[in-house]
Enzyme design. Structure first.
Site, PDB file in Angstrom:
ATOM      1  N   PHE A 164      52.217 -15.726  21.006  1.00  0.00           N
ATOM      2  CA  PHE A 164      52.796 -15.150  19.793  1.00  0.00           C
ATOM      3  C   PHE A 164      52.781 -13.637  19.899  1.00  0.00           C
ATOM      4  O   PHE A 164      51.732 -13.037  20.110  1.00  0.00           O
ATOM      5  CB  PHE A 164      52.041 -15.587  18.527  1.00  0.00           C
ATOM      6  CG  PHE A 164      52.679 -15.040  17.285  1.00  0.00           C
ATOM      7  CD1 PHE A 164      53.836 -15.609  16.773  1.00  0.00           C
ATOM      8  CD2 PHE A 164      52.156 -13.919  16.651  1.00  0.00           C
ATOM      9  CE1 PHE A 164      54.456 -15.080  15.649  1.00  0.00           C
ATOM     10  CE2 PHE A 164      52.776 -13.382  15.528  1.00  0.00           C
ATOM     11  CZ  PHE A 164      53.913 -13.967  15.022  1.00  0.00           C
ATOM     12  N   ASP A 218      48.502  -7.986  24.831  1.00  0.00           N
ATOM     13  CA  ASP A 218      48.679  -7.977  23.380  1.00  0.00           C
ATOM     14  C   ASP A 218      47.314  -8.265  22.751  1.00  0.00           C
ATOM     15  O   ASP A 218      46.875  -9.408  22.693  1.00  0.00           O
ATOM     16  CB  ASP A 218      49.718  -9.040  22.994  1.00  0.00           C
ATOM     17  CG  ASP A 218      49.931  -9.141  21.489  1.00  0.00           C
ATOM     18  OD1 ASP A 218      49.093  -8.616  20.721  1.00  0.00           O
ATOM     19  OD2 ASP A 218      50.935  -9.759  21.070  1.00  0.00           O
ATOM     20  N   LYS A 242      46.574  -5.491  13.782  1.00  0.00           N
ATOM     21  CA  LYS A 242      45.792  -6.174  12.734  1.00  0.00           C
ATOM     22  C   LYS A 242      44.578  -5.402  12.191  1.00  0.00           C
ATOM     23  O   LYS A 242      44.642  -4.844  11.119  1.00  0.00           O
ATOM     24  CB  LYS A 242      45.404  -7.571  13.198  1.00  0.00           C
ATOM     25  CG  LYS A 242      46.621  -8.507  13.221  1.00  0.00           C
ATOM     26  CD  LYS A 242      46.239  -9.951  13.330  1.00  0.00           C
ATOM     27  CE  LYS A 242      47.395 -10.871  12.988  1.00  0.00           C
ATOM     28  NZ  LYS A 242      48.346 -11.095  14.061  1.00  0.00           N
TER      29      LYS A 242
HETATM   30  C1  LIG Z   1      49.797 -11.007  14.339  1.00  0.00           C
HETATM   31  C2  LIG Z   1      50.190 -10.826  15.752  1.00  0.00           C
HETATM   32  C3  LIG Z   1      51.356 -10.108  16.110  1.00  0.00           C
HETATM   33  C4  LIG Z   1      52.330  -9.590  15.087  1.00  0.00           C
HETATM   34  O1  LIG Z   1      51.785  -8.622  14.269  1.00  0.00           O
HETATM   35  P1  LIG Z   1      52.585  -8.182  12.934  1.00  0.00           P
HETATM   36  O2  LIG Z   1      51.759  -7.060  12.398  1.00  0.00           O
HETATM   37  O3  LIG Z   1      52.618  -9.379  12.033  1.00  0.00           O
HETATM   38  O4  LIG Z   1      53.938  -7.760  13.345  1.00  0.00           O
HETATM   39  C5  LIG Z   1      51.612  -9.910  17.451  1.00  0.00           C
HETATM   40  N1  LIG Z   1      50.799 -10.391  18.397  1.00  0.00           N
HETATM   41  C6  LIG Z   1      49.693 -11.107  18.095  1.00  0.00           C
HETATM   42  C7  LIG Z   1      48.811 -11.607  19.197  1.00  0.00           C
HETATM   43  C8  LIG Z   1      49.360 -11.363  16.768  1.00  0.00           C
HETATM   44  O5  LIG Z   1      48.275 -12.089  16.465  1.00  0.00           O
END
Ligand SMILES: *Cc1c(COP(=O)(O)O)cnc(C)c1O
Length: 395
Positions: free
Chosen positions: A137, A222, A251
């Site tokens: 994700f 990420d 986050k």
């Molecule tokens: C939550 C998340 C995102 C997206 O972040 P947003 O602030 O909602 O755009 C991207 N990568 C990972 C691993 C996430 O958990």
């Protein structure tokens, strides 16, 4: 009777979220209250965001004080809080440069753009493919949902952005054979969060790092969900003895203030020169003053150590439950990113927990994901374990 908040929300907003039917009005530490005054212990933490808990005085004060001085001036000028936050992040990471934005998706967008531009300048236009993982994700913008390896996230939005290639997570052989002269980067989460709390095999990330090095392909991590102390280290990759070329954060970086960051080595600095990328709100004095307070507290107040200790304690409690109930398939995770997989849909169990005053998030239908504030203590964890014990007994 005036309509309730829930009825009005469902009338006036797009129904993009499957919300739980409570309206939260107040928070303090690991606790939240709804408009009827009912108290909840929060194991969602705003989805791995509120690492210092709700209404953290440190964050509140930093935002209040900064808001009286300067909220926004654009990135046409220098500001102090943004610069200080940059320096703290660089001094505590592998990276040499940072770009600020407003969300995880935007941080990944910046990473994708930087990787492509750097590779184009260095190797030519053919080199632009980014390999990502099945079940990953990376966000909901067009580029980041194209990077995401889950069909349900992409459904109905084609044509998607070109130039992504997907391989299974924890599979070095497949990764190696997916690399050719067109690949510029590998993008992955060190631990898959939304994918169901999936840990890398012991030497997997070292293997990925090695393959990237062999082919001069960039490694992008990420760490939007797993960074900022969540796993018991400031960044999750520090557990695995590797460093990336690019890392994304969001986050928990602002404890709920909207901020994302893309960090990279000095080698990549020239590819993002003047005019190459920008964000109006990226790194405003207001938000970076708040995030600076967050990062300093994470570094100095022992919360990352607490995440490590409480993670072990919590996981032991969940494993004890696993010994008692055969419906529990698996308990996994690192630090305070923990998952409990059932042999069935978990939404019902999460709802009963909510009625009993515990907020828990579900991912991938069968996994309860626990991502509480890092300030959580044994007492709150014990209360949840007791609640789960009762809930599983009733199934
Ligand atoms: C939550 C998340 C995102 C997206 O972040 P947003 O602030 O909602 O755009 C991207 N990568 C990972 C691993 C996430 O958990």
């Amino acid at each position: 009777m005036p309509l309730s908040t829930i009825d009005r929300a469902d009338t006036f907003m797009f129904m993009t979220y499957r919300r739980s039917p409570i309206t939260l009005v107040k928070g303090d530490g690991c606790r939240l209250w709804d408009e009827d005054g009912k108290e909840y212990i929060d194991f969602v933490g705003g989805i791995a965001v509120c690492n210092l808990g709700h209404s953290s005085p440190l964050v509140t004060n930093a935002v209040c004080e900064q808001s009286k001085k300067l909220i926004h001036v654009s990135n046409l000028f220098y500001t102090q809080p943004q610069t200080e936050l940059a320096q703290v992040l660089i001094e505590n990471s592998f990276a040499a440069r940072v770009f600020f934005c407003n969300s995880g998706a935007e941080a990944n967008e910046a990473a994708i753009k930087l990787a492509r531009r750097y590779s184009r300048e260095k190797f030519g236009p053919e080199r632009h493919v980014i390999i990502t993982m099945d079940n990953s994700f990376h966000g909901r913008t067009m580029a980041t949902l194209s990077a995401t390896g889950q069909e349900k996230i992409k459904k109905g939005f084609d044509p998607l952005l070109q130039g992504f290639r997907y391989v299974p997570f924890n599979d070095l052989k497949n990764l190696r054979s997916a690399i050719d002269g067109s690949v510029c980067a590998v993008l992955l989460e060190p631990i898959q969060g939304e994918g169901g709390v999936v840990l890398p095999d012991p030497d997997y990330l070292k293997g990925v790092r090695e393959i990237c090095r062999e082919h001069a392909v960039l490694l992008i991590l990420d760490e939007v969900q797993v960074g900022m102390g969540r796993t018991g280290r400031l960044f999750a990759h520090q557990h695995f003895g590797i460093t990336p070329d690019i890392m994304t954060l969001a986050k928990a970086l602002g404890n709920g203030l909207p901020i994302g960051a893309m960090l990279a080595t000095e080698e990549l600095a020239d590819a993002f020169g003047p005019g190459s990328h920008a964000s109006t709100f990226g790194g405003t004095p207001l938000i970076t003053a708040g995030a600076l307070a967050v990062v300093k507290s994470l570094l100095n107040d022992g919360w990352i150590e607490n995440a490590r200790e409480m993670g072990v304690y919590f996981k032991t409690g969940l494993t004890t439950l696993q010994g008692k109930y055969s419906i529990i398939r698996d308990v996994r995770g690192l630090g305070l990113l923990l998952g409990l997989e059932l042999d069935r849909d978990v939404a019902g169990s999460a709802n009963v927990c909510m009625e009993r005053g515990f907020l828990i998030n579900c991912v991938q239908e069968r996994v309860l994901r626990f991502v509480p504030p890092l300030i959580i203590g044994r007492e709150e964890i014990d209360l949840l374990i007791n609640c789960l014990d009762v809930v599983f007994k009733e199934i």
